[in-house]
Design a protein around this motif. Structure first.
Motif: not given
Length: 121
Positions: A11-17
């Protein structure tokens, strides 16, 4: 037997956690002197580009840009999936310090040599 630890990040920017957690675990390993790699696949490959971690933060976790820098300073490596970078037009000229584009053969080679893997899905 390899002592390498490979932490997969999808995951990237779309799911910071989910973007941050593999770097938290990998940085703990690197701080402890382990050979640690964060393998970025799918949209996580953007994290290994110049400015790719800027502005990514999740409540209760370190700011990803700071954590990324600390991880690399601690000897950690960031591998960007070559099959994932290609359709996103990410070439070596866009790769951030501490990151490199690797092919699947490199990952398979490390796993066959005994690298342990952990996925944060």
């Amino acid at each position: 037997m390899s002592d390498k630890l490979i932490f997969n990040c999808t995951h990237g920017r779309e799911d910071p956690e989910r973007a941050t957690l593999p770097f938290v675990a990998a940085n703990i390993a690197a701080t402890a002197g382990q050979d640690a790699v964060v393998l970025c696949t799918i949209d996580a490959v953007w994290l290994g580009t110049e400015g790719g971690t800027e502005g990514i933060a999740s409540a209760g976790l370190p700011v990803l840009a700071d954590l990324y820098g600390e991880f690399v300073a601690n000897g950690g490596q960031v591998w960007l999936c070559g099959a994932c970078t290609k359709p996103r037009d990410i070439g070596e000229e866009r790769v951030a310090a501490g990151a490199k584009i690797v092919g699947a053969a490199k990952v398979v080679e490390e796993v066959v040599a005994g690298a342990r893997t952990s996925a944060f899905a």
